[in-house]
Scaffold this motif. Sequence first.
Motif, mmCIF file in Angstrom:
data_model
loop_
_atom_site.group_PDB
_atom_site.id
_atom_site.type_symbol
_atom_site.label_atom_id
_atom_site.label_comp_id
_atom_site.label_asym_id
_atom_site.label_seq_id
_atom_site.Cartn_x
_atom_site.Cartn_y
_atom_site.Cartn_z
ATOM 1 N N ASP A 98 0.825 -1.213 0.000
ATOM 2 C CA ASP A 98 0.000 0.000 0.000
ATOM 3 C C ASP A 98 0.853 1.253 0.000
ATOM 4 N N GLY A 99 1.955 1.238 -0.752
ATOM 5 C CA GLY A 99 2.795 2.415 -0.911
ATOM 6 C C GLY A 99 3.887 2.577 0.124
ATOM 7 N N LEU A 100 3.985 1.666 1.096
ATOM 8 C CA LEU A 100 5.051 1.765 2.096
ATOM 9 C C LEU A 100 6.423 1.580 1.459
ATOM 10 N N VAL A 101 6.494 0.781 0.417
ATOM 11 C CA VAL A 101 7.711 0.635 -0.380
ATOM 12 C C VAL A 101 7.454 1.398 -1.664
ATOM 13 N N SER A 102 8.302 2.370 -1.957
ATOM 14 C CA SER A 102 8.075 3.182 -3.149
ATOM 15 C C SER A 102 8.408 2.395 -4.410
ATOM 16 N N ASP A 103 7.782 2.792 -5.508
ATOM 17 C CA ASP A 103 8.009 2.165 -6.802
ATOM 18 C C ASP A 103 8.955 3.042 -7.605
ATOM 19 N N PRO A 104 10.236 2.673 -7.688
ATOM 20 C CA PRO A 104 11.181 3.527 -8.407
ATOM 21 C C PRO A 104 10.993 3.494 -9.920
ATOM 22 N N SER A 105 10.301 2.497 -10.448
ATOM 23 C CA SER A 105 10.123 2.395 -11.896
ATOM 24 C C SER A 105 9.040 3.331 -12.399
ATOM 25 N N GLY A 106 8.116 3.737 -11.535
ATOM 26 C CA GLY A 106 7.035 4.622 -11.950
ATOM 27 C C GLY A 106 5.923 3.918 -12.695
ATOM 28 N N VAL A 107 5.885 2.598 -12.676
ATOM 29 C CA VAL A 107 4.856 1.844 -13.388
ATOM 30 C C VAL A 107 3.474 2.133 -12.810
ATOM 31 N N LEU A 108 3.385 2.287 -11.496
ATOM 32 C CA LEU A 108 2.098 2.510 -10.851
ATOM 33 C C LEU A 108 1.658 3.969 -10.880
ATOM 34 N N ALA A 109 2.575 4.883 -11.205
ATOM 35 C CA ALA A 109 2.242 6.304 -11.221
ATOM 36 C C ALA A 109 1.458 6.639 -12.487
ATOM 37 N N GLU A 110 0.494 7.551 -12.333
ATOM 38 C CA GLU A 110 -0.275 7.994 -13.486
ATOM 39 C C GLU A 110 0.531 9.056 -14.224
ATOM 40 N N PRO A 111 0.446 9.102 -15.543
ATOM 41 C CA PRO A 111 1.151 10.148 -16.281
ATOM 42 C C PRO A 111 0.624 11.530 -15.898
ATOM 43 N N GLU A 112 1.498 12.539 -15.902
ATOM 44 C CA GLU A 112 1.136 13.893 -15.502
ATOM 45 C C GLU A 112 0.026 14.470 -16.358
ATOM 46 N N THR A 113 0.045 14.206 -17.662
ATOM 47 C CA THR A 113 -0.967 14.789 -18.535
ATOM 48 C C THR A 113 -2.350 14.238 -18.221
ATOM 49 N N GLU A 114 -2.441 12.989 -17.840
ATOM 50 C CA GLU A 114 -3.745 12.421 -17.510
ATOM 51 C C GLU A 114 -4.236 12.930 -16.165
ATOM 52 N N LYS A 115 -3.320 13.194 -15.234
ATOM 53 C CA LYS A 115 -3.727 13.708 -13.935
ATOM 54 C C LYS A 115 -4.288 15.120 -14.059
ATOM 55 N N ASN A 116 -3.628 15.954 -14.848
ATOM 56 C CA ASN A 116 -3.983 17.365 -14.917
ATOM 57 C C ASN A 116 -5.188 17.637 -15.811
ATOM 58 N N SER A 117 -5.223 17.095 -17.000
ATOM 59 C CA SER A 117 -6.271 17.454 -17.938
ATOM 60 C C SER A 117 -7.372 16.420 -18.066
ATOM 61 N N GLY A 118 -7.092 15.193 -17.740
ATOM 62 C CA GLY A 118 -8.090 14.154 -17.886
ATOM 63 C C GLY A 118 -8.214 13.670 -19.322
ATOM 64 N N GLU A 119 -7.498 14.305 -20.258
ATOM 65 C CA GLU A 119 -7.535 13.903 -21.661
ATOM 66 C C GLU A 119 -6.187 13.339 -22.053
#
Length: 195
Positions: free
Chosen positions: A155-176
């Motif tokens: 549940d995020g206690l160990v960080s993911d250095p690869s960024g596979v689980l992170a959402e791309p910035e453009t999708e977070k900000n604009s939704g498109e």
Amino acid sequence: MAEQKTVAPEASPNPSPTAASAPADADEPAGQDRKGGSVNEGRKAIFRIPATSLLTIVILLFCITPAAFAAPGLQALYLFPVALTVWIIRIRTTATSAGLTVRTVFSTRELPWTSLKALAITRKSRVQAVLTDGTKVTLPTVRTRHLPVLSLVSDGLVSDPSGVLAEPETEKNSGERPEPEPDARQGGDDSGDSR
């Protein structure tokens, strides 16, 4: 001396909203343990040697048999496939929301997430748990490609250095989704076409 990179656990959990919780073993129904009791573990991941590798041992037995009966006492050659079978079945690392369970041939060790200081990555892409007292515990069958799974299970206690689980910035900000750039081979110039 081998170079090692460390991945430190994050201070606060940051679970991914897009990640789905799925049981690691398809044989067990979600929310139940093997004895039918209720389990409130959340996500679970088991890192082990695939069971299909046991087929190799069957082939090894066929290859050893002529040599084992060639002379008295060579039947001891059968100890090697037996030992290999035990090793394949025993070696594993299990990750749950409570922590890691490291199982070797002769021992089992429980490592709660709170006892982890960081994860060390060796040159051969093996992962070691660095405990708060500085000792390192090798995590059998866990490789760097498994770090996103460890992050998801913890549940995020160990960080993911690869960024596979992170959402791309453009999708977070604009939704498109952004428009893909045109391929250089598809340029607007049609002068190369022969008609």
